[in-house]
Design a protein around this motif. Structure first.
Motif, PDB file in Angstrom:
ATOM      1  N   CYS A  95      -0.721   0.993  -2.371  1.00 14.58           N
ATOM      2  CA  CYS A  95      -0.434   0.715  -0.966  1.00 14.58           C
ATOM      3  C   CYS A  95      -0.378   2.037  -0.202  1.00 14.58           C
ATOM      4  O   CYS A  95       0.245   2.985  -0.660  1.00 14.58           O
ATOM      5  CB  CYS A  95       0.890  -0.015  -0.831  1.00 14.58           C
ATOM      6  SG  CYS A  95       1.383  -0.243   0.875  1.00 14.58           S
TER       7      CYS A  95
ATOM      8  N   ASN B  78       1.322   2.645   2.296  1.00 15.65           N
ATOM      9  CA  ASN B  78       2.663   2.834   2.852  1.00 15.65           C
ATOM     10  C   ASN B  78       3.759   2.961   1.806  1.00 15.65           C
ATOM     11  O   ASN B  78       4.868   3.375   2.104  1.00 15.65           O
ATOM     12  CB  ASN B  78       3.047   1.666   3.767  1.00 15.65           C
ATOM     13  CG  ASN B  78       1.943   1.295   4.715  1.00 15.65           C
ATOM     14  OD1 ASN B  78       1.294   2.165   5.268  1.00 15.65           O
ATOM     15  ND2 ASN B  78       1.703   0.004   4.872  1.00 15.65           N
ATOM     16  N   CYS B  79       3.450   2.516   0.571  1.00 16.71           N
ATOM     17  CA  CYS B  79       4.503   2.429  -0.436  1.00 16.71           C
ATOM     18  C   CYS B  79       3.985   3.055  -1.732  1.00 16.71           C
ATOM     19  O   CYS B  79       2.789   3.067  -1.972  1.00 16.71           O
ATOM     20  CB  CYS B  79       4.881   0.977  -0.727  1.00 16.71           C
ATOM     21  SG  CYS B  79       5.190   0.001   0.754  1.00 16.71           S
TER      22      CYS B  79
ATOM     23  N   CYS C  18       0.221  -5.750  -0.869  1.00  9.66           N
ATOM     24  CA  CYS C  18       1.436  -5.046  -1.282  1.00  9.66           C
ATOM     25  C   CYS C  18       2.606  -6.020  -1.183  1.00  9.66           C
ATOM     26  O   CYS C  18       2.805  -6.633  -0.142  1.00  9.66           O
ATOM     27  CB  CYS C  18       1.686  -3.845  -0.376  1.00  9.66           C
ATOM     28  SG  CYS C  18       3.287  -3.069  -0.676  1.00  9.66           S
TER      29      CYS C  18
ATOM     30  N   ILE D 222       5.656  -5.266  -1.199  1.00  8.54           N
ATOM     31  CA  ILE D 222       6.811  -4.681  -0.518  1.00  8.54           C
ATOM     32  C   ILE D 222       6.639  -4.808   0.997  1.00  8.54           C
ATOM     33  O   ILE D 222       7.475  -5.373   1.675  1.00  8.54           O
ATOM     34  CB  ILE D 222       6.980  -3.184  -0.877  1.00  8.54           C
ATOM     35  CG1 ILE D 222       7.298  -3.040  -2.364  1.00  8.54           C
ATOM     36  CG2 ILE D 222       8.065  -2.536  -0.021  1.00  8.54           C
ATOM     37  CD1 ILE D 222       8.675  -3.484  -2.771  1.00  8.54           C
ATOM     38  N   CYS D 223       5.541  -4.292   1.522  1.00 10.28           N
ATOM     39  CA  CYS D 223       5.409  -4.256   2.987  1.00 10.28           C
ATOM     40  C   CYS D 223       4.431  -5.295   3.528  1.00 10.28           C
ATOM     41  O   CYS D 223       4.333  -5.475   4.733  1.00 10.28           O
ATOM     42  CB  CYS D 223       4.987  -2.872   3.446  1.00 10.28           C
ATOM     43  SG  CYS D 223       3.279  -2.474   3.055  1.00 10.28           S
TER      44      CYS D 223
HETATM   45 ZN    ZN Z   1       3.309  -1.423   0.904  1.00  4.62          ZN
END
Ligand code: ZN
Ligand code: ADP
Length: 787
Positions: A459, A461-462, A477, A479-480
């Motif tokens: 990801c 972002n993560c 992802c 998570i986000c």
């Molecule tokens: Zn993410």
């Protein structure tokens, strides 16, 4: 008179206001009020009422919200304890004790306009045609809701109003209660004749309920019970009969269940015993799937004393039941009782505190108690009640451990289904019995990897690999929520290999492979990707119950609470998954999960069978689950906890710093660490705290977080010497999920027995701490997990 008001913004401060003559008698401790604050109007809760204030020029309260005080003094006291212990602003704690729908000024009872025919006095004047039509309609029916009349008579509200003007009808607003369960018809149930272990357990609970309030005398019997009994051993029946006892005493009860277990079946069992038949007590239900209006009405039924039994998820612990006789926390080991945002309270522990404050008996129930609660029984703080067998002598399922290292040998890689599990599924399909397969990971594959250059799709972002979702042909992802198209060649510029591969298994893949192996089987997958609405969930379970489905594949969602007599086989696809988490509770989680999932098998007449596929067959968490041996597991695990001073031998506070700039986060974490040492730890030549030696350069990887236990214990400052002599400060270390949604996270872990005292000190340190603007700090006392 003046009122002290806690406003809804976290200022850690209360403000005095005048109670104007017009509101005299309406303002009390716990009232919700609207007050002026600078140029704005704000909502708040009255925390005290006094004759005078130390301040001058007080502004008056503008308005009181609700006819009754909304926060009872007892719940107010509980909120104060939460702010203290969980290290958050009192306003934040206060906010969490009232549901949003109750807190908001405009939320209220739903009023509907009713039209009623008035008795005719004297001559009736002639009506215009359109009014006459409406009159013909309503005069037959005498009364009906305005909206219905408008719809049925194909007219307008204005026309009906004209009828009101000439005195034919009256239109009034009336409360109509929203009942989320109004459509269900529930058959009343009678108390069952208890078996001997149930009788013994219930007897101790009711004796404690009958006991006079404890005095300062320490020998008074404990009023917290741990009811330890396997699934199907009759715990719920004990809850029901204990609640009946509370009602006989003129008291109410709160039942907490994990959100996921709040199925219609669970609620029905309570309603069937109390809401139908002769008791006719309202059972209020509080959980996140209710509409705001439903939640408002349920809450007020409790506040008005009409509903004396509350069943709900975590936040139902704040329900204004008065007087409160009993609190039940079912599945007490569940980590969903912990709220993951401020106030970060643990509802089970809040329940025990509330029980103590209001002198209510608390019963914690579980088939796999938390280590903390079982240890409290051993210490004599709680009373242990055991139900060793299933009701009606149903046998526990046979658990078979499948060593996947063997299944993997010689083959290309480990198969998803071992030959043993495949064979067992075949048998079930032949015998027309049902199977549940469990894998706590959704998606198709858990990563996309290039075998040539090693590239893994992550990801942006993560710090997490993207999961492949085959049906949608995308990488996403968990998570986000970021998602992107699946590349056809390796995205690495220098590689561009077309043979990129997916690795790891998710529920989608289990479903696909199962479909190939057993084309005749009717398969249903249940995970967050397919169960988007409440109806999806109900329909899937309904189909399984009625036998329209042969095999149910699912995540956490199917791990508990389900009771299907025709399920005789449970397969756990990959039991080690939770074991490899960098968390001291990893083994405990694994044991609980296997035990719980196994409990889905053999709940009918035919004995159940469970296959646990694992790569670490000799791990205690797996071996003990084979014999349903909680006590054996406890004894091994508690040794590890004691050696490393983990709960229950200490309490943990996790301080997490978060920001977009990694260097700043690390710098802040180091700064915080020094502050903690300065305030809590005495300095001296031979004294150092654990884990700092090399500074940032030597940050421990998160997985080794417990490695510091061997380091010398830190020594506290003179003043707090006695309190914090056992304090361990570990870190800062990168959080297990270092980067999430573009934020970097580093954490410091504190361990001590004196957590209440430490929380107070932490509050002071946190408040005086100067952090860069874009770095935030979260304090989590008794965290449920270390990530
Ligand atoms: Zn993410
Ligand atoms: P648990 O909550 O421990 O899973 P339950 O209370 O749900 O157990 O009991 C399992 C099943 O056994 C339920 O169908 C319940 O109605 C039934 N049961 C419980 N106690 C008795 C009893 N004393 N006699 C007969 N049936 C019982």
């Amino acid at each position: 008179m003046i009122a002290r008001v806690s406003l809804e913004i976290a200022l850690r401060k209360e403000f005095d206001y005048l109670i104007p003559a017009a509101l005299a008698g309406q303002v009390d401790v716990g009232s919700r009020v609207q007050v002026p604050f600078g140029p704005r109007k704000m909502l708040g809760v009255v925390t005290a009422v006094a004759e005078e204030s130390g301040r001058v020029n007080l502004k008056p309260i503008l308005k009181v919200i609700g006819a009754q005080t909304l926060v009872t003094p007892k719940v107010l006291q509980l909120a104060r304890w939460i702010a203290d212990y969980y290290c958050c602003a009192p306003e934040t704690a206060l906010k969490s004790v009232l549901p949003e729908a109750v807190r908001k000024e405009d939320a209220g009872w739903r009023e509907r306009l009713f039209v009623r025919v008035l008795p005719v006095i004297g001559e009736m004047s002639k009506l215009p045609k359109r009014q006459q039509d409406v009159w013909n309609f309503i005069s037959e029916r005498r009364e009906m809701p305005l909206a219905e009349l408008v719809a049925l008579a194909k007219t307008t509200a204005a026309t009906v109003r004209k009828l009101e003007d000439c005195g034919r009808v009256k239109i009034t607003a009336e409360v109509s209660e929203r009942d989320p369960y109004s459509r269900e018809t529930i058959l009343p149930s009678q108390p069952l004749v208890l078996n001997p272990s149930q009788v013994a357990a219930l007897g101790k609970i009711t004796a404690a309920m009958d006991a006079p309030p404890p005095t300062a005398d320490a020998s008074a019997p404990s009023s917290t019970f741990l009811l330890y009994g396997v699934t199907g051993s009759g715990k719920t029946e004990i809850y029901l009969q204990a609640i009946a006892h509370a009602l006989e005493q003129g008291k109410g009860a709160i039942v907490l269940v994990p959100e996921i277990a709040l199925t219609p079946q669970t609620v029905e069992r309570f309603k069937a015993r109390f809401s139908s038949g002769k008791l006719q007590t309202l059972v209020a239900v509080l959980h996140s799937h209710l509409s705001a209006g439903e939640r408002h009405d349920e809450w007020h039924k409790i506040r008005q004393g009409r509903a004396r039994i509350v069943i709900g998820a975590r936040s139902a612990i704040f329900a204004p039941v008065e007087p409160l006789g009993l609190i039940i926390v079912d599945e007490e080991h569940e980590h969903t009782y912990k709220q993951e945002e401020a106030p970060r309270y643990q509802a089970r522990d809040v329940a025990i505190m509330r029980g103590r404050m209001e002198n209510a008996v608390v019963v914690l129930g579980s088939a796999t108690p938390s280590l903390e609660s079982y240890a409290n029984c051993k210490k004599g703080k709680y009373t242990l009640l055991e139900l060793p067998e299933r009701v009606d002598d149903q046998k526990m399922p046979v658990v078979r451990i499948v060593d996947m290292r063997q299944a993997a040998r010689g083959d290309k890689g480990p198969p998803i289904f071992s030959p043993q599990l495949k064979e067992a599924i075949t048998q079930r399909l032949e015998r027309k019995e049902q199977t549940i397969l469990f894998l706590n990971r959704r998606g198709y594959s858990t990563s996309l990897q290039c075998p040539k250059c090693g590239y893994v799709a992550e990801c942006p972002n993560c710090s997490l690999a993207l999961t492949y979702h085959r049906a949608e042909q995308k990488l996403s992802c968990h998570i986000c929520g970021h998602s992107e198209k699946v590349p056809s060649v390796c995205p690495n510029e220098k590689c561009r290999n077309p043979a990129i591969r997916f690795a790891g298994t998710g529920t989608q893949k289990v479903e696909a492979i199962l479909g190939k192996l057993f084309p005749q089987a009717r398969i249903q997958r249940m995970d967050a990707d397919v169960m988007k609405r409440k109806e999806d969930y109900r329909r899937a379970l309904g189909d399984f119950r009625t036998g329209k489905t042969d095999i149910l594949i699912g995540t956490q969602m199917i791990a508990k609470g389900l009771h299907f007599p025709r399920v005789t086989l449970v397969g756990i696809i990959y039991a080690d998954m939770a074991l490899h988490q960098p968390d001291f509770r990893a083994a405990e989680r694994t044991f609980q999960l296997i035990t719980q999932v196994s409990g889905r098998a053999g709940r009918g007449d035919i004995e159940g069978e469970v296959f646990v596929q694992t790569f670490t067959p000799f791990h205690p968490a797996i071996q003990c689950s084979r014999h349903h041996d909680f006590v054996g597991f406890y004894e091994q695990e508690i040794e590890f906890r004691e050696q490393l001073k983990y709960p229950p031998f200490s309490r943990v506070a996790l301080l997490t710093l978060k920001g977009r700039n990694e260097e700043k986060v690390v710098f802040s974490a180091e700064h915080l660490k020094r502050e903690l040492e300065k305030k809590l730890v005495a300095t001296g030549p031979d004294r150092r705290s654990a884990g700092t030696a090399g500074g940032v350069a030597n940050l421990l990887p998160a997985a080794d977080m417990f490695a510091d236990a061997a380091a010398p214990e830190v020594r506290p400052d003179q003043k707090m010497k006695n309190l914090f002599r056992d304090l361990v400060i570990a870190g800062p270390t990168p959080s297990p999920l270092l980067r999430a949604e573009n934020y970097y996270r580093y954490q410091i872990m504190l361990r001590t027995r004196a957590m209440s005292a430490l929380s107070r000190e932490l509050a002071k340190i946190v408040q005086s701490l100067a952090l860069p603007e874009d770095v935030t700090l979260a304090v989590d006392i008794d965290p449920a997990s270390l990530s």
